[in-house]
Design a protein around this motif. Sequence first.
Motif, PDB file in Angstrom:
ATOM      1  N   THR A 176       0.834  -1.200   0.000  1.00  6.14           N
ATOM      2  CA  THR A 176       0.000   0.000   0.000  1.00  6.14           C
ATOM      3  C   THR A 176       0.869   1.250   0.000  1.00  6.14           C
ATOM      4  O   THR A 176       0.588   2.212  -0.719  1.00  6.14           O
ATOM      5  CB  THR A 176      -0.935   0.017   1.228  1.00  6.14           C
ATOM      6  N   CYS A 227      -6.681   8.873  -2.450  1.00 13.57           N
ATOM      7  CA  CYS A 227      -7.580   8.446  -1.371  1.00 13.57           C
ATOM      8  C   CYS A 227      -8.779   7.703  -1.921  1.00 13.57           C
ATOM      9  O   CYS A 227      -9.183   6.662  -1.391  1.00 13.57           O
ATOM     10  CB  CYS A 227      -8.073   9.651  -0.573  1.00 13.57           C
ATOM     11  N   ARG A 228      -9.353   8.258  -2.965  1.00 17.41           N
ATOM     12  CA  ARG A 228     -10.525   7.615  -3.567  1.00 17.41           C
ATOM     13  C   ARG A 228     -10.183   6.257  -4.153  1.00 17.41           C
ATOM     14  O   ARG A 228     -10.909   5.275  -3.965  1.00 17.41           O
ATOM     15  CB  ARG A 228     -11.112   8.504  -4.659  1.00 17.41           C
ATOM     16  N   GLU A 229      -9.069   6.179  -4.868  1.00 15.79           N
ATOM     17  CA  GLU A 229      -8.708   4.946  -5.557  1.00 15.79           C
ATOM     18  C   GLU A 229      -8.265   3.840  -4.606  1.00 15.79           C
ATOM     19  O   GLU A 229      -8.601   2.673  -4.799  1.00 15.79           O
ATOM     20  CB  GLU A 229      -7.601   5.217  -6.568  1.00 15.79           C
ATOM     21  N   LEU A 230      -7.489   4.192  -3.580  1.00 17.66           N
ATOM     22  CA  LEU A 230      -6.929   3.177  -2.687  1.00 17.66           C
ATOM     23  C   LEU A 230      -7.721   2.998  -1.393  1.00 17.66           C
ATOM     24  O   LEU A 230      -7.381   2.162  -0.564  1.00 17.66           O
ATOM     25  CB  LEU A 230      -5.475   3.529  -2.352  1.00 17.66           C
ATOM     26  N   ARG A 231      -8.744   3.823  -1.207  1.00 21.10           N
ATOM     27  CA  ARG A 231      -9.603   3.738  -0.024  1.00 21.10           C
ATOM     28  C   ARG A 231      -8.831   3.906   1.282  1.00 21.10           C
ATOM     29  O   ARG A 231      -8.945   3.103   2.203  1.00 21.10           O
ATOM     30  CB  ARG A 231     -10.355   2.410   0.004  1.00 21.10           C
ATOM     31  N   VAL A 232      -7.998   4.948   1.317  1.00 18.60           N
ATOM     32  CA  VAL A 232      -7.294   5.310   2.545  1.00 18.60           C
ATOM     33  C   VAL A 232      -7.570   6.785   2.828  1.00 18.60           C
ATOM     34  O   VAL A 232      -7.968   7.528   1.933  1.00 18.60           O
ATOM     35  CB  VAL A 232      -5.772   5.059   2.447  1.00 18.60           C
ATOM     36  N   SER A 233      -7.352   7.198   4.061  1.00 18.21           N
ATOM     37  CA  SER A 233      -7.649   8.581   4.436  1.00 18.21           C
ATOM     38  C   SER A 233      -6.604   9.538   3.882  1.00 18.21           C
ATOM     39  O   SER A 233      -5.476   9.153   3.569  1.00 18.21           O
ATOM     40  CB  SER A 233      -7.726   8.713   5.951  1.00 18.21           C
ATOM     41  N   ARG A 234      -6.992  10.806   3.789  1.00 19.56           N
ATOM     42  CA  ARG A 234      -6.062  11.824   3.305  1.00 19.56           C
ATOM     43  C   ARG A 234      -4.866  11.954   4.224  1.00 19.56           C
ATOM     44  O   ARG A 234      -3.734  12.131   3.777  1.00 19.56           O
ATOM     45  CB  ARG A 234      -6.769  13.178   3.205  1.00 19.56           C
TER      46      ARG A 234
END
Length: 47
Positions: free
Chosen positions: A6, A25-32
């Motif tokens: 990741t 953030c959108r693509e990997l589904r993690v927070s900013r």
Amino acid sequence: MMVVETIANIRRAYFQDKKSIKQICRELRVSRNTVRKVVRSGVTALT
């Protein structure tokens, strides 16, 4: 806990693909905040 894969994906998207933090953030589904930490820290692997 984040995996090395990741971290590598985040750094690749930011530095090579020139994607914005929001897009990563959108693509990997993690927070900013997570993306910011990885980009600013310069860490390439977990220790």
